[in-house]
Design an enzyme around this catalytic site. Sequence first.
Site, PDB file in Angstrom:
ATOM      1  N   ASP A  17     -37.982   2.768  -4.649  1.00  0.00           N
ATOM      2  CA  ASP A  17     -37.512   2.834  -3.255  1.00  0.00           C
ATOM      3  C   ASP A  17     -38.043   1.645  -2.460  1.00  0.00           C
ATOM      4  O   ASP A  17     -38.994   1.771  -1.677  1.00  0.00           O
ATOM      5  CB  ASP A  17     -37.934   4.174  -2.622  1.00  0.00           C
ATOM      6  CG  ASP A  17     -37.136   5.341  -3.174  1.00  0.00           C
ATOM      7  OD1 ASP A  17     -35.992   5.123  -3.643  1.00  0.00           O
ATOM      8  OD2 ASP A  17     -37.639   6.474  -3.156  1.00  0.00           O
ATOM      9  N   LYS A  21     -35.690   4.724 -11.114  1.00  0.00           N
ATOM     10  CA  LYS A  21     -34.588   5.273 -10.306  1.00  0.00           C
ATOM     11  C   LYS A  21     -34.221   4.278  -9.215  1.00  0.00           C
ATOM     12  O   LYS A  21     -35.078   3.848  -8.443  1.00  0.00           O
ATOM     13  CB  LYS A  21     -35.003   6.600  -9.669  1.00  0.00           C
ATOM     14  CG  LYS A  21     -33.869   7.245  -8.878  1.00  0.00           C
ATOM     15  CD  LYS A  21     -34.235   8.650  -8.436  1.00  0.00           C
ATOM     16  CE  LYS A  21     -34.958   8.684  -7.118  1.00  0.00           C
ATOM     17  NZ  LYS A  21     -34.106   8.361  -5.947  1.00  0.00           N
ATOM     18  N   ASP A  60     -29.244   6.793  -8.494  1.00  0.00           N
ATOM     19  CA  ASP A  60     -29.241   7.975  -7.622  1.00  0.00           C
ATOM     20  C   ASP A  60     -28.426   7.691  -6.361  1.00  0.00           C
ATOM     21  O   ASP A  60     -28.974   7.471  -5.291  1.00  0.00           O
ATOM     22  CB  ASP A  60     -30.698   8.320  -7.274  1.00  0.00           C
ATOM     23  CG  ASP A  60     -30.832   9.639  -6.536  1.00  0.00           C
ATOM     24  OD1 ASP A  60     -29.892  10.456  -6.603  1.00  0.00           O
ATOM     25  OD2 ASP A  60     -31.878   9.842  -5.899  1.00  0.00           O
ATOM     26  N   LYS A 116     -26.059   9.833  -5.181  1.00  0.00           N
ATOM     27  CA  LYS A 116     -25.714  11.120  -4.533  1.00  0.00           C
ATOM     28  C   LYS A 116     -24.312  11.051  -3.928  1.00  0.00           C
ATOM     29  O   LYS A 116     -24.105  11.262  -2.720  1.00  0.00           O
ATOM     30  CB  LYS A 116     -26.736  11.473  -3.456  1.00  0.00           C
ATOM     31  CG  LYS A 116     -28.157  11.652  -3.983  1.00  0.00           C
ATOM     32  CD  LYS A 116     -29.068  12.195  -2.903  1.00  0.00           C
ATOM     33  CE  LYS A 116     -30.482  12.427  -3.392  1.00  0.00           C
ATOM     34  NZ  LYS A 116     -31.246  11.197  -3.613  1.00  0.00           N
ATOM     35  N   ASP A 158     -17.650  12.645  -1.689  1.00  0.00           N
ATOM     36  CA  ASP A 158     -16.448  12.184  -1.007  1.00  0.00           C
ATOM     37  C   ASP A 158     -15.283  12.982  -1.597  1.00  0.00           C
ATOM     38  O   ASP A 158     -15.512  13.939  -2.358  1.00  0.00           O
ATOM     39  CB  ASP A 158     -16.291  10.659  -1.222  1.00  0.00           C
ATOM     40  CG  ASP A 158     -15.509   9.985  -0.097  1.00  0.00           C
ATOM     41  OD1 ASP A 158     -14.482  10.557   0.336  1.00  0.00           O
ATOM     42  OD2 ASP A 158     -15.901   8.892   0.339  1.00  0.00           O
ATOM     43  N   ILE A 159     -14.054  12.587  -1.321  1.00  0.00           N
ATOM     44  CA  ILE A 159     -12.937  13.317  -1.921  1.00  0.00           C
ATOM     45  C   ILE A 159     -12.930  13.034  -3.434  1.00  0.00           C
ATOM     46  O   ILE A 159     -13.454  12.002  -3.886  1.00  0.00           O
ATOM     47  CB  ILE A 159     -11.584  12.935  -1.271  1.00  0.00           C
ATOM     48  CG1 ILE A 159     -11.303  11.435  -1.413  1.00  0.00           C
ATOM     49  CG2 ILE A 159     -11.548  13.376   0.181  1.00  0.00           C
ATOM     50  CD1 ILE A 159      -9.887  11.048  -0.999  1.00  0.00           C
ATOM     51  N   ASN A 169     -10.915  11.964  -5.796  1.00  0.00           N
ATOM     52  CA  ASN A 169     -10.424  10.706  -6.350  1.00  0.00           C
ATOM     53  C   ASN A 169     -11.410   9.562  -6.090  1.00  0.00           C
ATOM     54  O   ASN A 169     -11.720   8.760  -6.986  1.00  0.00           O
ATOM     55  CB  ASN A 169      -9.056  10.381  -5.736  1.00  0.00           C
ATOM     56  CG  ASN A 169      -8.489   9.093  -6.265  1.00  0.00           C
ATOM     57  OD1 ASN A 169      -8.359   8.914  -7.474  1.00  0.00           O
ATOM     58  ND2 ASN A 169      -8.178   8.163  -5.370  1.00  0.00           N
ATOM     59  N   THR A 185     -34.709  18.330  -1.698  1.00  0.00           N
ATOM     60  CA  THR A 185     -36.076  18.872  -1.634  1.00  0.00           C
ATOM     61  C   THR A 185     -36.684  18.737  -0.235  1.00  0.00           C
ATOM     62  O   THR A 185     -37.753  19.252   0.031  1.00  0.00           O
ATOM     63  CB  THR A 185     -36.978  18.181  -2.669  1.00  0.00           C
ATOM     64  OG1 THR A 185     -36.675  16.790  -2.676  1.00  0.00           O
ATOM     65  CG2 THR A 185     -36.782  18.734  -4.038  1.00  0.00           C
ATOM     66  N   GLN A 229     -41.144  15.841   2.005  1.00  0.00           N
ATOM     67  CA  GLN A 229     -40.813  16.825   0.965  1.00  0.00           C
ATOM     68  C   GLN A 229     -41.331  18.193   1.379  1.00  0.00           C
ATOM     69  O   GLN A 229     -42.490  18.341   1.751  1.00  0.00           O
ATOM     70  CB  GLN A 229     -41.445  16.417  -0.386  1.00  0.00           C
ATOM     71  CG  GLN A 229     -40.985  15.064  -0.928  1.00  0.00           C
ATOM     72  CD  GLN A 229     -39.552  15.088  -1.456  1.00  0.00           C
ATOM     73  OE1 GLN A 229     -38.799  16.039  -1.224  1.00  0.00           O
ATOM     74  NE2 GLN A 229     -39.156  14.042  -2.141  1.00  0.00           N
ATOM     75  N   ARG A 268     -43.325   7.697  -3.776  1.00  0.00           N
ATOM     76  CA  ARG A 268     -44.419   7.208  -2.933  1.00  0.00           C
ATOM     77  C   ARG A 268     -45.802   7.485  -3.496  1.00  0.00           C
ATOM     78  O   ARG A 268     -46.724   6.705  -3.274  1.00  0.00           O
ATOM     79  CB  ARG A 268     -44.264   7.796  -1.521  1.00  0.00           C
ATOM     80  CG  ARG A 268     -43.127   7.157  -0.762  1.00  0.00           C
ATOM     81  CD  ARG A 268     -42.699   7.970   0.430  1.00  0.00           C
ATOM     82  NE  ARG A 268     -42.028   9.208   0.042  1.00  0.00           N
ATOM     83  CZ  ARG A 268     -41.459  10.049   0.899  1.00  0.00           C
ATOM     84  NH1 ARG A 268     -41.499   9.795   2.186  1.00  0.00           N
ATOM     85  NH2 ARG A 268     -40.854  11.144   0.471  1.00  0.00           N
TER      86      ARG A 268
END
Length: 240
Positions: A24, A45, A72, A74, A77-78, A80, A129, A199, A220
């Site tokens: 991150d 990740k 990642d 996430k 959306d629609i 297609n 989370t 978290q 972190r």
Amino acid sequence: MVSPQGIGRGMTNLPQTKIIVALDVPTFAAAKAWIDRLSDVIFWKVGLELFIADGQRVLNYLKEKQKRIFLDLKLHDIPNTVARACQVASSYEVDFLTVHTAGGKEMLRCAQEAISNSSTKLLAVTVLTSLTDRDLLDLKVSMSLPEYVIHLAKISQELGLAGVVCSPQELQSLRSMLTSHFLLVTPGIRFPGDAHQDQQRFSTPSQAFRNGADYIVVGRSVLQGANPEAIWANLCAEVR
Ligand code: C5P
């Protein structure tokens, strides 16, 4: 190009293959510095911030270093649009890719179909989370949070996804209700004494594995720790 399938073979008993570190950071330079510095980390990740900043370059560098990749994004959306995004993402040969269960069954079905001829495994995010029962009430979800996570995970399994991302607190119930090869990947990992930050549903690494996690995601606690190399070594020793 290295096959991500190949990277794991013969290494699957190493604790490093089960611990995913969240890269991150905001730039390619920062990502490269961490990949080089924590050279024992096998599984990284890449999340939204870094992917938007310089995604292709980061993925190419991770491939060059023969790392495993959890992309990642996430996606939500629609159907297609998500299916097309999944197809492109899987062409990078990432190991894991995430979509949100909140996108609905048709979106999940199309996403799974889009990656089905690739080596990428699709994971569904159940309930973040960072959320609590209170947040679900605000969204007018009447099920309790644990029940809702189980419900979403069962849908994901029925639709043929490889697994779900869930909090450590739902691991035990999910493990007992889902087939053993359905992957449970859990962020929300904190060491004893760590601040939990945003978290809300978290546990220690060993608790998470004891409760049935296949993979844990740490961010972190490692990268912002006083001595990341020592924290990483201790983490591997604990998991072993
Ligand atoms: O820094 P920390 O260990 O909390 O990082 C957790 C990582 O896992 C972050 O990159 C976050 O986006 C991700 N994640 C999460 N909860 C989910 C899915 C992913 O915290 N449900």
